[in-house]
Design an enzyme around this catalytic site. Structure first.
Site, PDB file in Angstrom:
ATOM      1  N   ARG A   1      44.022  48.365  64.986  1.00  0.00           N
ATOM      2  CA  ARG A   1      44.635  49.295  65.930  1.00  0.00           C
ATOM      3  C   ARG A   1      44.011  49.142  67.314  1.00  0.00           C
ATOM      4  O   ARG A   1      44.708  49.135  68.336  1.00  0.00           O
ATOM      5  CB  ARG A   1      44.476  50.738  65.425  1.00  0.00           C
ATOM      6  CG  ARG A   1      45.428  51.102  64.295  1.00  0.00           C
ATOM      7  CD  ARG A   1      45.010  52.372  63.563  1.00  0.00           C
ATOM      8  NE  ARG A   1      46.010  52.803  62.595  1.00  0.00           N
ATOM      9  CZ  ARG A   1      46.195  52.258  61.393  1.00  0.00           C
ATOM     10  NH1 ARG A   1      45.426  51.236  61.023  1.00  0.00           N
ATOM     11  NH2 ARG A   1      47.123  52.727  60.580  1.00  0.00           N
TER      12      ARG A   1
ATOM     13  N   GLY B   1      49.230  43.621  56.113  1.00  0.00           N
ATOM     14  CA  GLY B   1      50.275  44.586  56.436  1.00  0.00           C
ATOM     15  C   GLY B   1      50.224  45.034  57.877  1.00  0.00           C
ATOM     16  O   GLY B   1      51.264  45.254  58.520  1.00  0.00           O
TER      17      GLY B   1
ATOM     18  N   SER C   1      55.564  53.219  53.458  1.00  0.00           N
ATOM     19  CA  SER C   1      54.321  52.869  54.145  1.00  0.00           C
ATOM     20  C   SER C   1      54.171  53.660  55.436  1.00  0.00           C
ATOM     21  O   SER C   1      55.099  53.706  56.255  1.00  0.00           O
ATOM     22  CB  SER C   1      54.288  51.373  54.473  1.00  0.00           C
ATOM     23  OG  SER C   1      53.131  51.058  55.230  1.00  0.00           O
ATOM     24  N   SER C   2      52.983  54.232  55.621  1.00  0.00           N
ATOM     25  CA  SER C   2      52.685  54.902  56.890  1.00  0.00           C
ATOM     26  C   SER C   2      52.615  53.904  58.033  1.00  0.00           C
ATOM     27  O   SER C   2      52.735  54.282  59.211  1.00  0.00           O
ATOM     28  CB  SER C   2      51.350  55.651  56.784  1.00  0.00           C
ATOM     29  OG  SER C   2      50.267  54.746  56.625  1.00  0.00           O
ATOM     30  N   GLN C   3      52.434  52.605  57.717  1.00  0.00           N
ATOM     31  CA  GLN C   3      52.338  51.592  58.761  1.00  0.00           C
ATOM     32  C   GLN C   3      53.632  51.463  59.559  1.00  0.00           C
ATOM     33  O   GLN C   3      53.610  50.996  60.696  1.00  0.00           O
ATOM     34  CB  GLN C   3      51.952  50.241  58.160  1.00  0.00           C
ATOM     35  CG  GLN C   3      50.527  50.196  57.642  1.00  0.00           C
ATOM     36  CD  GLN C   3      50.189  48.877  56.958  1.00  0.00           C
ATOM     37  OE1 GLN C   3      51.060  48.047  56.709  1.00  0.00           O
ATOM     38  NE2 GLN C   3      48.910  48.689  56.645  1.00  0.00           N
TER      39      GLN C   3
ATOM     40  N   GLU D   1      44.920  53.383  48.920  1.00  0.00           N
ATOM     41  CA  GLU D   1      44.137  52.147  48.966  1.00  0.00           C
ATOM     42  C   GLU D   1      42.889  52.216  48.082  1.00  0.00           C
ATOM     43  O   GLU D   1      42.330  51.182  47.709  1.00  0.00           O
ATOM     44  CB  GLU D   1      43.726  51.847  50.405  1.00  0.00           C
ATOM     45  CG  GLU D   1      42.803  52.905  51.004  1.00  0.00           C
ATOM     46  CD  GLU D   1      42.574  52.696  52.499  1.00  0.00           C
ATOM     47  OE1 GLU D   1      43.157  51.768  53.072  1.00  0.00           O
ATOM     48  OE2 GLU D   1      41.812  53.476  53.087  1.00  0.00           O
TER      49      GLU D   1
ATOM     50  N   LYS E   1      39.928  38.978  52.904  1.00  0.00           N
ATOM     51  CA  LYS E   1      40.950  39.696  53.677  1.00  0.00           C
ATOM     52  C   LYS E   1      40.323  40.798  54.517  1.00  0.00           C
ATOM     53  O   LYS E   1      40.709  41.025  55.665  1.00  0.00           O
ATOM     54  CB  LYS E   1      41.969  40.272  52.699  1.00  0.00           C
ATOM     55  CG  LYS E   1      43.067  41.138  53.301  1.00  0.00           C
ATOM     56  CD  LYS E   1      43.975  41.624  52.205  1.00  0.00           C
ATOM     57  CE  LYS E   1      44.960  42.680  52.688  1.00  0.00           C
ATOM     58  NZ  LYS E   1      45.979  42.131  53.598  1.00  0.00           N
TER      59      LYS E   1
END
Length: 432
Positions: free
Chosen positions: A28, A93, A164-166, A314, A414
């Protein structure tokens, strides 16, 4: 894929674990820095596959990216006119859902692709929203193409972010640069991982971008509005990754040991911090010193739990691994959306827990796991499904089941650059 012999222990784990920066905050911060009104230094940048893919993606669009030669976690981002390019999303993601809105502001064609497993991840919601906001997008999943024109109209858009909140965060992060800003209205089942949207809103506010949040009839946030305007260049220091802390702290719970994590923030928007509450409910004790050292002491055997994990999905693989050896039957709810993560985590956990002799049943929106004594489990090859959280869950159970191996432990890169080394150091097996 190569298998990794998971270390086992015969005594409680006692360790202090230093963690690298948060992936969620890092990616972010990098987006906001790339769109800011001046150069930004991001200190404590996580350097892992997901974050390096974000850095590479921004560089491909023309953003200046420079890591300090003596400290690769200190990164200077210099905004520049955005142009077309090719972006490798890997399995990240945040890359595949955050960068398309940035690409819509570029002048030129931007092609997105990623790992084969990423091509099944849901993206239609965010790509469809960008079309409604004025972008030209070919495709609804990887690979796809954004035809940037140097600007994006923006305005109101209604989406279903229940997968997804994404989807919400991916639009919010770039919204101040849209000509008309954005008003996002969610319609559908509850949005999972809402704390991640709270994180996005908080970070936007710190960069001088206020977000007006409105709640629906149920009192839960369902509308987010951002006015057009500048994104202020604000240097950022990234907190330790509290989601990555979960597996290490859970080692204390699994073995009756004691694990400490330095620099645990007193206040944070990271949903991973909730692992402390979960571990407490499973019988652990947790304390935080004035200087930020969090210490978790495990019980003789974890207690079974009934948990709604919608906000912290998660953490499910780690919690599920503990439930395998807990005293009683645990119910993990509110996580149907995990079927669309790096892999179908509910099916993967059910399969792998069964493979080692555990008792796990998949439900409509989660898992029911009946704990068994660790001695009743059998060693096996735990499959990771190219999913870093699955791999660390296998390592956690491996502490209690000698002979366990984890397939493709490298997938943990990752979000953690050297998980195997950190895990071995935690139990004192540096030369394994």
């Amino acid at each position: 894929m190569n298998s990794w012999p998971a270390p086992s222990v015969t005594a409680p784990v006692v360790a202090t674990v230093e963690l690298p920066g948060s992936k969620s905050i890092t990616n972010r911060a990098l987006i906001l820095a790339a769109l800011a009104d001046g150069p930004v230094q991001v200190a404590g940048t996580l350097r892992s596959r997901d974050t390096d893919l974000m850095l590479d993606g921004l560089a491909a669009l023309g953003v200046g990216v420079a890591a300090d030669p003596g400290d690769p976690t200190l990164v200077t981002i210099t905004p520049a006119p955005l142009h077309g390019g090719r972006i490798d999303c890997g399995l990240a993601g945040t890359v595949m859902r955050f960068l398309p809105a940035v690409a819509a502001l570029a002048d030129g064609r931007v092609d997105f692709d990623g790992d084969e497993q990423a091509r099944s991840r849901p993206l239609g919601t965010v790509l469809g929203a960008l079309r409604e906001l004025g972008a030209a997008v070919d495709g609804d999943a990887l690979p796809f193409t954004v035809h940037g024109t140097g600007a994006l109209r923006g305005g109101p858009v209604t989406i279903d972010a229940s997968a997804s909140s994404q989807f919400v965060s991916g639009l919010l992060l770039s919204a101040a640069r849209f000509t008309d800003g954005v008003t996002i209205t969610h319609q559908g089942p509850p949005v999972p991982s809402m704390p991640h949207i709270d994180m996005t809103v908080d970070m936007l506010g710190a960069a001088g971008v206020p977000v007006t949040v409105s709640a629906g009839p149920d009192g839960v946030a369902s509308r987010w509005q951002v006015a057009p305007g500048p994104i202020r260049a604000v240097d950022t220091t990234v907190e330790p990754d509290l989601s990555n802390a979960a597996a290490f702290l859970a080692a204390a719970a699994a073995t009756g040991g004691t694990v400490s994590v330095p620099r645990w923030p007193e206040h944070t928007t990271q949903p991973g911090a909730q692992i402390v509450d979960v571990l407490t409910r499973m019988g652990c004790t947790a304390t935080r010193s004035a200087d930020g050292l969090l210490t978790v002491q495990g019980p003789q055997r974890p207690a079974a739990v009934d948990l709604d994990l919608r906000a912290i999905g998660e953490l499910t693989p780690t919690i599920a691994a503990l439930c395998v050896v807990a005293d009683g039957t645990s119910t993990l709810r509110g996580i149907a959306h995990l079927r669309g993560h790096e892999t179908d985590r509910l099916a993967a956990l059910t399969t792998e827990i069964g493979r080692i002799g555990g008792l796990c049943v998949e439900t409509a929106d989660g898992l029911q796991i009946t704990g068994v004594p660790a001695g009743d489990l059998r060693p096996a090859l735990w499959h990771s499904y190219a999913d870093h959280r699955m791999a660390t869950a296998g390592a956690l159970l491996g502490l209690l089941v000698p002979g366990t191996s984890v397939q493709d432990i490298a997938t943990t890169g990752k979000t953690l650059p050297d998980f195997p080394g950190m895990w071995a150091a935690m139990i004192g097996e540096h030369d394994r």
